[in-house]
Design a protein around this motif. Structure first.
Motif, short mmCIF file in Angstrom:
data_model
loop_
_atom_site.label_atom_id
_atom_site.label_comp_id
_atom_site.label_asym_id
_atom_site.label_seq_id
_atom_site.Cartn_x
_atom_site.Cartn_y
_atom_site.Cartn_z
N GLU A 82 0.84 -1.15 0.12
CA GLU A 82 0.12 0.00 -0.06
C GLU A 82 0.79 1.19 -0.01
O GLU A 82 0.44 2.24 -0.61
N ILE A 253 -4.52 5.56 6.16
CA ILE A 253 -4.93 4.22 6.39
C ILE A 253 -5.74 3.74 7.45
O ILE A 253 -6.27 2.72 7.78
N SER A 256 -9.05 5.61 7.14
CA SER A 256 -10.00 4.57 6.08
C SER A 256 -10.36 3.44 6.50
O SER A 256 -11.01 2.73 5.76
N LEU A 258 -8.47 0.93 6.54
CA LEU A 258 -7.73 -0.05 5.70
C LEU A 258 -6.98 -0.75 6.35
O LEU A 258 -6.82 -2.13 6.38
N ASN A 259 -6.42 -0.09 7.52
CA ASN A 259 -5.27 -1.06 8.48
C ASN A 259 -6.15 -2.00 9.08
O ASN A 259 -5.71 -3.23 9.33
N GLN A 261 -8.89 -3.40 8.14
CA GLN A 261 -9.39 -4.38 7.12
C GLN A 261 -8.35 -5.43 6.88
O GLN A 261 -8.61 -6.88 6.77
#
Length: 279
Positions: A82, A253, A256, A258-259, A261
């Motif tokens: 990422e 991240i 959002s 994302l981390n 997830q």
């Protein structure tokens, strides 16, 4: 006399304005030294090189490991992908051990180290750390048949640790008479437990839970042996521009989700601990 006085004052103000203008120009322009600091940042080096070199421990699944095709994979590797994607560069994952994380940074063999790197004041004397990206406690990995329920059962037994980690010091601080045996990698320490060369391994509870999932003969003790560990990216000391960039990447991240997830993808659960201490 009055006209002369007014003329002198005008000349004085004109000269003062000139000095202020010169001073203003000095503040706006960058000195060669400032320019050198910016251009020598790892951030600029990575962008110019077109490749991001991330040091990661590829014997520490699910954080880092080699997949069936021999390619780096895992939670840390996904984060590295990422980061490289955001920077618009290629990714090179450099297999790293706990012991050579700091030397590899200091010799510029890598640009940044992930590798389950616990922030502490001793390490902060020689390298810099970002804000945390994952938090862990520590527990013991033991054989189910061992009868070991907690660290209190470890008196006069052997605990396996990894060279270069903080785990040995943490065990000693518990004041329990145990023998500490160091190994070159996490996999070697786990094998020592499986083969009976060590009675237990102390490590990140996230990592141990994954190992117990892979081997039904192993189990993780239900305890937090030390205060929470806040793991971060490690970078070479003094590179504030690179540190700022990485901290903003982590902020993004985390904001959002994302981390979170990626964590659930690899550990099968939501992160247990908040990334910052809750006061």
């Amino acid at each position: 006399m009055k006209p002369a006085t007014r003329g002198a004052k005008a000349a004085y103000l004109f000269a003062l304005a000139g000095l202020l203008a010169a001073a203003g120009c000095t503040k706006v322009s960058s000195s060669p030294e400032q320019g050198a600091t910016t251009s020598s940042s790892t951030l600029q080096a990575v962008l110019q090189r077109g490749t991001l070199r991330v040091g990661d421990c590829l014997t520490f699944a699910p954080f880092g490991f080699y997949d069936k095709d021999g390619q780096p994979d895992g939670y840390d590797v996904d984060l590295a992908k990422e980061l490289a994607k955001e920077m618009g560069v290629k990714l090179e994952v450099v297999n790293t051990t706990s012991a050579n994380r700091i030397p590899n940074l200091q010799t510029a063999k890598v640009d940044v180290v992930f590798c389950n790197f616990t922030r502490n004041l001793e390490r902060a004397k020689v390298i810099d750390f970002t804000t945390p990206y994952v938090v862990a406690s520590e527990a013991l990995l033991v054989k189910k048949s061992s009868g070991i329920q907690s660290v209190k059962d470890m008196a006069n037994r052997t605990i396996a640790t990894v060279k270069g980690s903080t785990n040995g010091d943490e065990v000693r601080s518990l004041g329990i008479p145990v023998k500490i045996q160091e190994y070159d990698s996490s996999q070697a320490a786990i094998l020592a437990v499986k083969q009976g060369q060590a009675d237990a391994m102390i490590e990140d509870n996230n990592f141990l839970a994954y190992q117990a999932k892979l081997d039904p003969d192993l189990v993780v003790t239900n305890e937090a042996l030390v205060p929470l560990e806040y793991n971060a990216f490690g970078v070479k000391a003094g590179d504030q521009q690179w540190l700022n960039y990485l901290n903003l990447f982590l902020f993004n991240i985390n904001a959002s989700k994302l981390n979170a997830q990626l964590y659930k993808k690899w550990f099968g659960a939501d992160p247990r601990y908040a990334l910052n201490p809750q006061l």
